[in-house]
Design a protein around this motif. Structure first.
Motif, PDB file in Angstrom:
ATOM      1  N   PRO A   1       8.140  16.009   1.405  1.00 21.90           N
ATOM      2  CA  PRO A   1       8.009  17.371   1.921  1.00 21.90           C
ATOM      3  C   PRO A   1       6.549  17.794   2.073  1.00 21.90           C
TER       4      PRO A   1
ATOM      5  N   TYR B   1      11.330  17.647   7.168  1.00 26.79           N
ATOM      6  CA  TYR B   1      10.484  17.436   5.989  1.00 26.79           C
ATOM      7  C   TYR B   1       9.533  18.603   5.737  1.00 26.79           C
TER       8      TYR B   1
ATOM      9  N   SER C   1       8.465  22.541   4.965  1.00 27.03           N
ATOM     10  CA  SER C   1       8.957  23.687   4.214  1.00 27.03           C
ATOM     11  C   SER C   1       9.288  24.830   5.173  1.00 27.03           C
TER      12      SER C   1
END
Length: 200
Positions: free
Chosen positions: A55, A100, A102
């Motif tokens: 992430p 991936y 946020s």
């Protein structure tokens, strides 16, 4: 923020990395160097990169291959290089990378001034840059507030012009060019084409 910079070893990429690493966690990726390696022309390679990095809050691409040449000189393969790499490579950073990123994260791509200001020999680059800018405007409408997407449109970088033995009139140093990438990452705009000359 955790920022993945693709093309971090290039002239612009180095300047962007230097500018952002003071206040952010920066991860670098290049074709043959950096924290990770990636082939922008391969969806599998892009997917593998995101799997390795995990992430992130933002992605910046300062890379993408395309070939200079006139309408008569360029072969199908020459056009395909730009379409597969600089265009679809960066499009795929958004398509694959959104899983991936946020919530409210951002992707910043790189087009270029040749989209609006073509010159003899720039037909492939002008085509690809223009297409990227259209993609960013349209993708932003669909992504809404979940993910911001912009593209920076650089002029010729002073250091590159000097290395090529060209004049430097109308160029900008990489350090000043990097300001537009920082504005894209730290701002709240989306669907925008950021002209580097507006951020000097």
């Amino acid at each position: 923020m955790k920022i993945l910079i693709i093309g971090a070893s290039g002239t612009i990429g180095k300047a962007v990395t230097e500018k952002l690493k003071a206040n952010h966690e920066v991860i670098t990726a290049n074709h043959n160097s950096g924290d990770h390696q990636v082939d922008l022309g391969s969806k599998a390679s892009i997917t593998a990169l995101f799997e390795q990095v995990g992430p992130v809050d933002a992605v910046i691409s300062t890379t993408g291959m395309a070939r200079f040449g006139t309408l008569e000189q360029l072969s199908d393969a020459d056009y395909q290089l730009g379409l597969d790499n600089k265009l679809m490579g960066q499009v795929n950073l958004v398509r694959i990378g959104k899983a991936y990123l946020s919530e409210g994260g951002s992707v910043t791509l790189t087009s270029g001034f040749l989209a609006q200001n073509p010159m003899p020999g720039s037909i492939s680059l002008s085509t690809v840059n223009g297409a990227l800018e259209g993609f960013v405007r349209a993708a932003a409408l669909e992504l809404g507030e979940s993910l911001r997407v912009n593209t920076v449109s650089p002029v010729f970088v002073t250091e590159t012009a000097q290395a090529m033995g060209m004049g430097t009139e109308g160029t900008l140093p990489a350090e000043q060019t990097a300001n537009a990438y920082q504005a894209s990452i730290e701002g709240n705009m989306t669907g925008q084409i950021l002209d580097v000359r507006d951020y000097v």
